[in-house]
Each structure stands twice: as structure tokens, then as C-alpha cells.
Design a protein around this motif. Structure first.
Motif, PDB file in Angstrom:
ATOM      1  N   LYS A   1      67.205  -3.002  24.880  1.00 45.90           N
ATOM      2  CA  LYS A   1      67.957  -3.137  23.682  1.00 45.90           C
ATOM      3  C   LYS A   1      69.378  -3.061  23.572  1.00 45.90           C
ATOM      4  O   LYS A   1      69.939  -2.167  23.863  1.00 45.90           O
ATOM      5  CB  LYS A   1      67.258  -2.296  22.708  1.00 45.90           C
ATOM      6  CG  LYS A   1      65.523  -2.257  22.681  1.00 45.90           C
ATOM      7  CD  LYS A   1      65.056  -1.325  21.519  1.00 45.90           C
ATOM      8  CE  LYS A   1      63.619  -1.573  21.792  1.00 45.90           C
ATOM      9  NZ  LYS A   1      62.699  -0.673  20.920  1.00 45.90           N
TER      10      LYS A   1
ATOM     11  N   ASP B   1      72.924  -5.700  17.754  1.00 43.37           N
ATOM     12  CA  ASP B   1      73.719  -6.963  17.310  1.00 43.37           C
ATOM     13  C   ASP B   1      74.621  -7.480  18.280  1.00 43.37           C
ATOM     14  O   ASP B   1      75.562  -6.550  18.426  1.00 43.37           O
ATOM     15  CB  ASP B   1      74.075  -6.839  15.867  1.00 43.37           C
ATOM     16  CG  ASP B   1      72.845  -6.453  15.057  1.00 43.37           C
ATOM     17  OD1 ASP B   1      71.745  -6.506  15.269  1.00 43.37           O
ATOM     18  OD2 ASP B   1      73.481  -6.013  13.764  1.00 43.37           O
TER      19      ASP B   1
ATOM     20  N   LEU C   1      73.500 -12.868  17.173  1.00 44.38           N
ATOM     21  CA  LEU C   1      72.286 -12.542  17.615  1.00 44.38           C
ATOM     22  C   LEU C   1      71.886 -11.052  17.034  1.00 44.38           C
ATOM     23  O   LEU C   1      72.456 -10.114  17.373  1.00 44.38           O
ATOM     24  CB  LEU C   1      72.069 -12.494  18.951  1.00 44.38           C
ATOM     25  CG  LEU C   1      72.697 -13.923  19.800  1.00 44.38           C
ATOM     26  CD1 LEU C   1      72.588 -13.685  21.460  1.00 44.38           C
ATOM     27  CD2 LEU C   1      71.515 -14.803  19.519  1.00 44.38           C
TER      28      LEU C   1
ATOM     29  N   LEU D   1      69.318  -8.311  19.721  1.00 40.73           N
ATOM     30  CA  LEU D   1      69.046  -8.642  20.878  1.00 40.73           C
ATOM     31  C   LEU D   1      68.238  -7.830  21.727  1.00 40.73           C
ATOM     32  O   LEU D   1      68.549  -6.401  21.978  1.00 40.73           O
ATOM     33  CB  LEU D   1      70.141  -9.357  21.517  1.00 40.73           C
ATOM     34  CG  LEU D   1      70.077  -9.673  22.817  1.00 40.73           C
ATOM     35  CD1 LEU D   1      69.209 -11.024  22.871  1.00 40.73           C
ATOM     36  CD2 LEU D   1      71.448  -9.904  23.754  1.00 40.73           C
TER      37      LEU D   1
ATOM     38  N   LEU E   1      63.336 -13.228  25.506  1.00 40.64           N
ATOM     39  CA  LEU E   1      64.467 -12.890  24.712  1.00 40.64           C
ATOM     40  C   LEU E   1      64.120 -12.979  23.368  1.00 40.64           C
ATOM     41  O   LEU E   1      63.472 -13.971  22.802  1.00 40.64           O
ATOM     42  CB  LEU E   1      65.356 -13.989  24.940  1.00 40.64           C
ATOM     43  CG  LEU E   1      65.875 -14.304  26.422  1.00 40.64           C
ATOM     44  CD1 LEU E   1      66.660 -15.342  26.669  1.00 40.64           C
ATOM     45  CD2 LEU E   1      66.754 -13.001  27.055  1.00 40.64           C
TER      46      LEU E   1
ATOM     47  N   TYR F   1      65.484 -12.032  19.395  1.00 41.35           N
ATOM     48  CA  TYR F   1      66.466 -11.746  18.338  1.00 41.35           C
ATOM     49  C   TYR F   1      66.228 -11.993  16.927  1.00 41.35           C
ATOM     50  O   TYR F   1      65.263 -12.758  16.947  1.00 41.35           O
ATOM     51  CB  TYR F   1      67.978 -12.389  18.916  1.00 41.35           C
ATOM     52  CG  TYR F   1      67.965 -13.898  18.917  1.00 41.35           C
ATOM     53  CD1 TYR F   1      68.423 -14.622  17.887  1.00 41.35           C
ATOM     54  CD2 TYR F   1      67.835 -14.507  19.995  1.00 41.35           C
ATOM     55  CE1 TYR F   1      68.446 -15.915  17.713  1.00 41.35           C
ATOM     56  CE2 TYR F   1      67.716 -15.960  20.250  1.00 41.35           C
ATOM     57  CZ  TYR F   1      68.081 -16.609  18.813  1.00 41.35           C
ATOM     58  OH  TYR F   1      68.250 -17.947  18.740  1.00 41.35           O
TER      59      TYR F   1
ATOM     60  N   GLN G   1      62.423 -15.590  20.841  1.00 41.25           N
ATOM     61  CA  GLN G   1      62.927 -16.802  20.712  1.00 41.25           C
ATOM     62  C   GLN G   1      62.969 -17.614  22.050  1.00 41.25           C
ATOM     63  O   GLN G   1      62.655 -18.919  21.826  1.00 41.25           O
ATOM     64  CB  GLN G   1      64.322 -16.660  20.444  1.00 41.25           C
ATOM     65  CG  GLN G   1      64.469 -15.713  19.181  1.00 41.25           C
ATOM     66  CD  GLN G   1      64.236 -16.723  18.056  1.00 41.25           C
ATOM     67  OE1 GLN G   1      64.511 -17.839  17.962  1.00 41.25           O
ATOM     68  NE2 GLN G   1      63.659 -15.840  16.942  1.00 41.25           N
TER      69      GLN G   1
ATOM     70  N   TRP H   1      68.422 -21.751  26.753  1.00 36.69           N
ATOM     71  CA  TRP H   1      68.949 -20.702  27.159  1.00 36.69           C
ATOM     72  C   TRP H   1      69.260 -20.882  28.921  1.00 36.69           C
ATOM     73  O   TRP H   1      68.618 -21.449  29.474  1.00 36.69           O
ATOM     74  CB  TRP H   1      68.303 -19.267  27.146  1.00 36.69           C
ATOM     75  CG  TRP H   1      68.136 -18.992  25.863  1.00 36.69           C
ATOM     76  CD1 TRP H   1      67.540 -19.448  24.637  1.00 36.69           C
ATOM     77  CD2 TRP H   1      68.712 -17.962  25.130  1.00 36.69           C
ATOM     78  NE1 TRP H   1      67.616 -18.891  23.406  1.00 36.69           N
ATOM     79  CE2 TRP H   1      68.526 -17.744  23.999  1.00 36.69           C
ATOM     80  CE3 TRP H   1      69.704 -16.991  26.059  1.00 36.69           C
ATOM     81  CZ2 TRP H   1      69.099 -16.779  23.096  1.00 36.69           C
ATOM     82  CZ3 TRP H   1      70.272 -15.909  25.058  1.00 36.69           C
ATOM     83  CH2 TRP H   1      70.130 -15.803  23.660  1.00 36.69           C
TER      84      TRP H   1
END
Length: 99
Positions: free
Chosen positions: A4, A7, A11, A14, A40, A42, A47, A90
Motif C-alpha cells: 500500500k 496517494d 492515483l 495506490l 493494480l 487505485y 484497475q 500500464w
């Protein structure tokens, strides 16, 4: 295993999530672990999801690789799991990855 980060820029929240499993193999007479998926997250939702290939080791040892990546130049061990999420957008690379 979840990493973790909070921010980062735009994002929000995240998180990199590694989905691991263990299995017992009779031929080696021991448990092995495998990384099956990388997600991933966020903005509080998944996402992008990548399927992991060839990332496994005996459970009493660790797995180490110079590059675990979604990029072909690093042998792409992370494969986008679906065209329906944002994984195609990504590029993911871990350098000196060990778990």
C-alpha cells in the motif's frame, strides 16, 4: 501480499496486490508457491490485472529475478489478463524482484 502506497499524484490509494498460492508436489516432496496474478488498485477499485507466468519456487526458498515485467524486452512474465480493464495501458517492471 499487498503493498500500500497511499496517494501518488492523481492515483488515490495506490495498492499493488500479489496473489500467491501454494501447492504440494509429490515428485519434489515439498510445497511450492506460485505468483498467479498481480493487480493494480487505485481510487479504491481494481484497475489493472496481470497474469503471472513462470514465477514459482519451493515454499522454503524465495524466488528472485532481475526483472519481472509486462514488457517484452524483459521477457514479459506479467501478461495483461483482459482487454476489458486498463492493464493494456500500464507498463509494470520490478527490478531485483524477490518474494
Amino acid at each position: 501480499l499487498s503493498l500500500k502506497f497511499g496517494d501518488i499524484g492523481s492515483l488515490k490509494g495506490l495498492v499493488i496486490r500479489l496473489l500467491l498460492t501454494t501447492s504440494y508436489y509429490h515428485l519434489s516432496v515439498q510445497n511450492w508457491f506460485s505468483l498467479h496474478r498481480l493487480q493494480l488498485l487505485y481510487n479504491h477499485s481494481v484497475q489493472a490485472t496481470f497474469n503471472a507466468t513462470r514465477i514459482h519456487a519451493p515454499a522454503s526458498y524465495s524466488y528472485h529475478c532481475k526483472h519481472v515485467s509486462s514488457l517484452q524486452r524483459y521477457d514479459a512474465l506479467l501478461i495483461p489478463s483482459s482487454a476489458n480493464d486498463l492493464s493494456e495501458l500500464w507498463e509494470v517492471t520490478f527490478i531485483d524482484f524477490q518474494v
